[in-house]
Design a protein around this motif. Sequence first.
Motif, PDB file in Angstrom:
ATOM      1  N   VAL A  55     -26.097   3.268   8.871  1.00  0.00           N
ATOM      2  CA  VAL A  55     -26.863   4.209   9.815  1.00  0.00           C
ATOM      3  C   VAL A  55     -25.850   5.289   9.971  1.00  0.00           C
ATOM      4  CG1 VAL A  55     -27.663   4.348  12.177  1.00  0.00           C
ATOM      5  CG2 VAL A  55     -28.018   2.249  10.793  1.00  0.00           C
ATOM      6  N   LYS A  56     -26.544   6.641  10.170  1.00  0.00           N
ATOM      7  CA  LYS A  56     -25.746   7.779  10.270  1.00  0.00           C
ATOM      8  C   LYS A  56     -24.969   7.644  11.569  1.00  0.00           C
ATOM      9  CE  LYS A  56     -28.868  10.813   7.884  1.00  0.00           C
ATOM     10  NZ  LYS A  56     -30.080  11.828   8.111  1.00  0.00           N
ATOM     11  N   GLY A  57     -23.527   8.069  11.515  1.00  0.00           N
ATOM     12  CA  GLY A  57     -22.680   8.177  12.514  1.00  0.00           C
ATOM     13  C   GLY A  57     -22.017   6.671  12.932  1.00  0.00           C
ATOM     14  N   THR A  58     -22.416   5.875  12.021  1.00  0.00           N
ATOM     15  CA  THR A  58     -21.594   4.390  12.118  1.00  0.00           C
ATOM     16  C   THR A  58     -21.005   4.032  10.833  1.00  0.00           C
ATOM     17  OG1 THR A  58     -23.415   2.925  11.624  1.00  0.00           O
ATOM     18  CG2 THR A  58     -23.587   4.074  13.693  1.00  0.00           C
ATOM     19  N   LEU A  59     -20.248   3.266  11.043  1.00  0.00           N
ATOM     20  CA  LEU A  59     -19.382   2.537   9.787  1.00  0.00           C
ATOM     21  C   LEU A  59     -19.682   0.776   9.897  1.00  0.00           C
ATOM     22  CD1 LEU A  59     -15.950   4.488   9.894  1.00  0.00           C
ATOM     23  CD2 LEU A  59     -17.953   4.645   8.395  1.00  0.00           C
ATOM     24  N   THR A  60     -20.414   0.371  10.828  1.00  0.00           N
ATOM     25  CA  THR A  60     -20.472  -1.062  10.745  1.00  0.00           C
ATOM     26  C   THR A  60     -21.913  -1.503  10.895  1.00  0.00           C
ATOM     27  OG1 THR A  60     -20.546  -0.790  13.394  1.00  0.00           O
ATOM     28  CG2 THR A  60     -18.496  -1.149  12.058  1.00  0.00           C
ATOM     29  N   LEU A  61     -22.945  -0.524  11.068  1.00  0.00           N
ATOM     30  CA  LEU A  61     -24.255  -0.832  10.904  1.00  0.00           C
ATOM     31  C   LEU A  61     -24.927  -0.764   9.721  1.00  0.00           C
ATOM     32  CD1 LEU A  61     -25.378   0.536  14.429  1.00  0.00           C
ATOM     33  CD2 LEU A  61     -24.841  -1.829  13.922  1.00  0.00           C
ATOM     34  N   PRO A  62     -25.328  -1.676   8.664  1.00  0.00           N
ATOM     35  CA  PRO A  62     -25.466  -1.419   7.238  1.00  0.00           C
ATOM     36  C   PRO A  62     -27.349  -1.117   7.458  1.00  0.00           C
ATOM     37  CG  PRO A  62     -25.220  -3.658   7.706  1.00  0.00           C
ATOM     38  CD  PRO A  62     -24.727  -2.939   8.845  1.00  0.00           C
ATOM     39  N   CYS A  63     -27.696  -0.324   6.678  1.00  0.00           N
ATOM     40  CA  CYS A  63     -29.174  -0.164   6.313  1.00  0.00           C
ATOM     41  C   CYS A  63     -29.468  -1.100   5.226  1.00  0.00           C
ATOM     42  CB  CYS A  63     -29.379   0.974   5.737  1.00  0.00           C
ATOM     43  SG  CYS A  63     -29.137   2.595   7.126  1.00  0.00           S
ATOM     44  N   THR A  64     -29.606  -2.414   5.668  1.00  0.00           N
ATOM     45  CA  THR A  64     -29.810  -3.379   4.927  1.00  0.00           C
ATOM     46  C   THR A  64     -31.105  -3.559   3.962  1.00  0.00           C
ATOM     47  OG1 THR A  64     -31.173  -4.821   6.629  1.00  0.00           O
ATOM     48  CG2 THR A  64     -28.694  -5.008   6.411  1.00  0.00           C
ATOM     49  N   HIS A  65     -32.171  -2.609   4.387  1.00  0.00           N
ATOM     50  CA  HIS A  65     -33.468  -2.265   3.571  1.00  0.00           C
ATOM     51  C   HIS A  65     -32.962  -1.314   2.334  1.00  0.00           C
ATOM     52  CE1 HIS A  65     -35.959  -3.887   6.631  1.00  0.00           C
ATOM     53  NE2 HIS A  65     -35.497  -3.421   7.452  1.00  0.00           N
ATOM     54  N   ILE A  66     -31.861  -0.529   2.345  1.00  0.00           N
ATOM     55  CA  ILE A  66     -31.738   0.286   1.353  1.00  0.00           C
ATOM     56  C   ILE A  66     -30.818  -0.086   0.313  1.00  0.00           C
ATOM     57  CG2 ILE A  66     -30.977   2.761   0.913  1.00  0.00           C
ATOM     58  CD1 ILE A  66     -33.265   2.673   2.697  1.00  0.00           C
ATOM     59  N   ARG A  67     -31.134   0.091  -1.016  1.00  0.00           N
ATOM     60  CA  ARG A  67     -30.279  -0.053  -2.160  1.00  0.00           C
ATOM     61  C   ARG A  67     -30.552   1.062  -3.063  1.00  0.00           C
ATOM     62  NH1 ARG A  67     -31.411  -5.676  -5.056  1.00  0.00           N
ATOM     63  NH2 ARG A  67     -29.506  -5.473  -5.867  1.00  0.00           N
ATOM     64  N   SER A  68     -29.426   1.564  -3.641  1.00  0.00           N
ATOM     65  CA  SER A  68     -29.299   2.667  -4.334  1.00  0.00           C
ATOM     66  C   SER A  68     -28.470   2.425  -5.909  1.00  0.00           C
ATOM     67  CB  SER A  68     -28.662   3.792  -4.037  1.00  0.00           C
ATOM     68  OG  SER A  68     -27.296   3.730  -3.472  1.00  0.00           O
TER      69      SER A  68
END
Length: 217
Positions: A55-68
């Motif tokens: 999530v923008k502005g964080t280093l600990t909240l992963p966007c688990t829906h996103i893979r690249s």
Amino acid sequence: MKTKSIKFLLLVFLVLPASGYPQSQLVGLGRYVIGVTTPDSLNSTDFQEQEQAYVKGTLTLPCTHIRSFKSNKVQGADVLTTNLLLLFYDNKLFKLICDYPDELKAAFLAKNGNGISRPARHVQVGVKNKSTSLVLTGEVWQNADIEVLAVHYKGDKADYQIEETDRLMIASKTISALASDCDLQNVEPLIEEFDKMLNDHRDQHPERRTIKQIRKP
């Protein structure tokens, strides 16, 4: 006669694209189809999964829906595709970005026709603590929820080593909006900037914006 003319004009108005952009049947690029392609269908020898998005502005909240996933080059049915980035939301492809060289451009235009050209814009960019100006131009296509951007940007290579580059982006507008809170790695800021220029009419000076950093694809 007057009534018939009015009805004809109304019919023309209704069938014209609401967005003003060319409507096409474009749903992806070759075997990579928006809303259909999954990570499991990718050739593991061609693609490498990228770091987890947060999530923008964080280093600990992963966007688990996103893979690249990224590939330096992959051979398609018609042309070689280079620097290809595929972004998935809930394991369904929602955005792809790749180089847009002359060979791919010719094949793409033959199938989809010309897009709507957008006026040139100047953006200020920072590279290695220095600032310079880039000229940003492009074309736009639209197929219902799918938006296509062909973006060209050119800088002062002599001073700042910024390459003249053409990139193609095909994306679902709906899913891109859902993923907008995530910091998507390897998505060039200038592509995002061009996308913003198409939709942002509230800026007092839409012809000039500032980008802090450029990361080469």
